[in-house]
Design a protein around this motif. Structure first.
Motif, PDB file in Angstrom:
ATOM      1  N   ALA A  81       0.820  -1.213   0.000  1.00 26.37           N
ATOM      2  CA  ALA A  81       0.000   0.000   0.000  1.00 26.37           C
ATOM      3  C   ALA A  81       0.854   1.263   0.000  1.00 26.37           C
ATOM      4  CB  ALA A  81      -0.914   0.005   1.215  1.00 26.37           C
ATOM      5  N   GLU A  82       0.283   2.324  -0.559  1.00 23.16           N
ATOM      6  CA  GLU A  82       0.933   3.632  -0.514  1.00 23.16           C
ATOM      7  C   GLU A  82       0.584   4.381   0.764  1.00 23.16           C
ATOM      8  OE1 GLU A  82       0.161   5.927  -3.985  1.00 23.16           O
ATOM      9  OE2 GLU A  82       0.981   4.436  -5.371  1.00 23.16           O
ATOM     10  N   SER A  83      -0.668   4.204   1.238  1.00 22.81           N
ATOM     11  CA  SER A  83      -1.112   4.924   2.443  1.00 22.81           C
ATOM     12  C   SER A  83      -1.948   4.004   3.321  1.00 22.81           C
ATOM     13  CB  SER A  83      -1.929   6.161   2.050  1.00 22.81           C
ATOM     14  OG  SER A  83      -1.175   7.043   1.252  1.00 22.81           O
ATOM     15  N   PRO A  84      -1.324   3.007   3.928  1.00 23.80           N
ATOM     16  CA  PRO A  84      -2.085   2.094   4.787  1.00 23.80           C
ATOM     17  C   PRO A  84      -2.411   2.721   6.138  1.00 23.80           C
ATOM     18  CG  PRO A  84       0.229   1.520   4.849  1.00 23.80           C
ATOM     19  CD  PRO A  84       0.102   2.648   3.853  1.00 23.80           C
ATOM     20  N   GLY A 128      -5.712  10.604   6.812  1.00 22.61           N
ATOM     21  CA  GLY A 128      -5.662   9.276   7.412  1.00 22.61           C
ATOM     22  C   GLY A 128      -6.544   8.307   6.663  1.00 22.61           C
ATOM     23  N   ILE A 129      -7.608   7.838   7.317  1.00 22.25           N
ATOM     24  CA  ILE A 129      -8.500   6.863   6.707  1.00 22.25           C
ATOM     25  C   ILE A 129      -9.091   7.367   5.399  1.00 22.25           C
ATOM     26  CG2 ILE A 129     -10.753   5.739   6.997  1.00 22.25           C
ATOM     27  CD1 ILE A 129     -10.003   5.225   9.907  1.00 22.25           C
ATOM     28  N   HIS A 130      -9.433   8.646   5.332  1.00 19.64           N
ATOM     29  CA  HIS A 130     -10.069   9.166   4.124  1.00 19.64           C
ATOM     30  C   HIS A 130      -9.143   9.053   2.908  1.00 19.64           C
ATOM     31  CE1 HIS A 130     -12.218  11.962   1.430  1.00 19.64           C
ATOM     32  NE2 HIS A 130     -13.280  11.622   2.139  1.00 19.64           N
ATOM     33  N   ALA A 131      -7.844   9.222   3.111  1.00 19.92           N
ATOM     34  CA  ALA A 131      -6.880   9.175   2.007  1.00 19.92           C
ATOM     35  C   ALA A 131      -6.252   7.795   1.824  1.00 19.92           C
ATOM     36  CB  ALA A 131      -5.772  10.207   2.248  1.00 19.92           C
ATOM     37  N   ALA A 132      -6.543   6.862   2.721  1.00 24.27           N
ATOM     38  CA  ALA A 132      -5.889   5.556   2.700  1.00 24.27           C
ATOM     39  C   ALA A 132      -6.298   4.738   1.487  1.00 24.27           C
ATOM     40  CB  ALA A 132      -6.224   4.786   3.969  1.00 24.27           C
ATOM     41  N   ALA A 138       2.320   1.704   8.406  1.00 23.27           N
ATOM     42  CA  ALA A 138       0.938   2.174   8.439  1.00 23.27           C
ATOM     43  C   ALA A 138       0.749   3.265   9.484  1.00 23.27           C
ATOM     44  CB  ALA A 138      -0.012   1.011   8.739  1.00 23.27           C
ATOM     45  N   ALA A 139      -0.198   4.157   9.211  1.00 24.76           N
ATOM     46  CA  ALA A 139      -0.622   5.133  10.213  1.00 24.76           C
ATOM     47  C   ALA A 139      -1.624   4.469  11.148  1.00 24.76           C
ATOM     48  CB  ALA A 139      -1.258   6.337   9.531  1.00 24.76           C
ATOM     49  N   ILE A 140      -1.779   5.033  12.337  1.00 21.53           N
ATOM     50  CA  ILE A 140      -2.757   4.571  13.316  1.00 21.53           C
ATOM     51  C   ILE A 140      -3.811   5.654  13.474  1.00 21.53           C
ATOM     52  CG2 ILE A 140      -3.147   3.909  15.724  1.00 21.53           C
ATOM     53  CD1 ILE A 140      -0.192   3.017  15.814  1.00 21.53           C
ATOM     54  N   GLU A 141      -5.081   5.278  13.351  1.00 18.85           N
ATOM     55  CA  GLU A 141      -6.156   6.268  13.493  1.00 18.85           C
ATOM     56  C   GLU A 141      -7.249   5.731  14.413  1.00 18.85           C
ATOM     57  OE1 GLU A 141      -9.331   8.896  10.843  1.00 18.85           O
ATOM     58  OE2 GLU A 141      -7.383   8.303   9.999  1.00 18.85           O
ATOM     59  N   VAL A 142      -7.635   6.539  15.384  1.00 23.15           N
ATOM     60  CA  VAL A 142      -8.721   6.188  16.292  1.00 23.15           C
ATOM     61  C   VAL A 142     -10.045   6.537  15.621  1.00 23.15           C
ATOM     62  CG1 VAL A 142      -9.734   6.545  18.571  1.00 23.15           C
ATOM     63  CG2 VAL A 142      -7.248   6.653  18.285  1.00 23.15           C
ATOM     64  N   ASN A 143     -10.981   5.596  15.648  1.00 22.76           N
ATOM     65  CA  ASN A 143     -12.300   5.814  15.057  1.00 22.76           C
ATOM     66  C   ASN A 143     -13.327   5.141  15.952  1.00 22.76           C
ATOM     67  OD1 ASN A 143     -14.605   4.668  13.120  1.00 22.76           O
ATOM     68  ND2 ASN A 143     -13.801   6.567  12.247  1.00 22.76           N
ATOM     69  N   LEU A 144     -14.312   5.913  16.442  1.00 18.10           N
ATOM     70  CA  LEU A 144     -15.256   5.412  17.437  1.00 18.10           C
ATOM     71  C   LEU A 144     -16.701   5.660  17.044  1.00 18.10           C
ATOM     72  CD1 LEU A 144     -13.581   6.802  20.693  1.00 18.10           C
ATOM     73  CD2 LEU A 144     -13.210   4.559  19.652  1.00 18.10           C
TER      74      LEU A 144
END
Length: 248
Positions: A71-74, A151-155, A99-105
């Motif tokens: 992946a380019e942006s995991p 983050g998630i939006h661009a992953a 990979a980046a780490i993103e909190v999503n709740l």
């Protein structure tokens, strides 16, 4: 009984330890009370699958590692239960794959977001996304729709540990490659995933990390591993294992 008081030879030692981690997560403001219900549901499926990593799950974990490496942006998505159960494993996986780490709740509050981010940093995370929430996942009106634009939006690849059905479907609609860790093969999350990993989170994340470290310097193998993984066969195999009742 405290977490440290669970004897290793207890037949339910692993389950008891994960329960204690969820309890501790609630006390720390990391996990919602609903997380207890989710943990119990997952534990039931794990018991039916024999509390082991079945062969198809091991293949999925290797494919997951190849996807994350390619992946380019995991991004690794983290909710309260994930933060309580496996913070070190999340950080290790992010380090191994870039990979980046993103909190999503779903039950999102500023206090919980900050508590989870701090908890992950305490376990070695250098950066935690999700607090900015300057983008939305199309089609989701609830709090899980709030994500970071970078983050998630661009992953291109998102690892979604634990069931998260509507968001999993929405991310798939965005064209993202999803890796879902979920012990219920019939849940919407693994059904929407490119790589459904039907395994316990506490086994799956270290296994993916181990595969990533093994494959990191062999990029010529990534495509073949990804193309050789059969998601439908993996889901069917997991369902058979659960229905068979052949516990080990």
């Amino acid at each position: 009984m405290s977490h440290t008081a669970v004897p290793d030879d207890h037949p339910r030692s692993a389950s008891l330890r994960t329960r204690h981690r969820i309890e501790a997560g609630i006390d720390a403001g990391i996990t919602s009370r609903q997380g207890l219900i989710a943990e119990g549901r997952g534990e039931a499926f794990d018991y039916l699958i024999g509390e082991r990593t079945i062969e198809s799950a091991a293949a999925a974990e290797r494919a997951a590692a190849a996807h994350l490496l390619r992946a380019e942006s995991p991004v690794v998505s983290v909710n309260g239960n994930v933060a309580a159960l496996a913070p070190e494993a999340v950080v290790d996986l992010a380090d191994a794959t870039g990979a980046a780490i993103e909190v999503n709740l779903f039950n999102r509050t500023e206090a919980r977001m900050d508590a989870i981010a701090d908890h992950l940093r305490d376990h070695g995370a250098s950066e935690v996304k999700g607090l900015t929430a300057d983008a939305r996942i199309p089609g989701l009106s609830h709090e899980r729709g709030k994500v970071d634009a970078d983050g998630i939006h661009a992953a291109d690849v998102v690892l979604v540990p634990l069931e998260d059905g509507d968001r999993a479907a929405a991310l798939a609609e965005m064209g993202k490659t999803e890796i879902v860790v979920d012990l219920n093969p019939l849940s919407r999350s693994p059904q929407a995933a490119a790589v459904p990993v039907v395994d316990n989170l506490v086994r799956a994340l270290p296994a993916i990390t181990e595969h990533a470290r093994d494959l990191r310097d062999r990029p010529e193998e990534w495509d073949a591993i990804i193309e050789g993984f059969d998601r439908e066969a993996a889901l069917a195999d997991a369902e058979r294992a659960i229905r068979s009742g052949q516990l080990e």
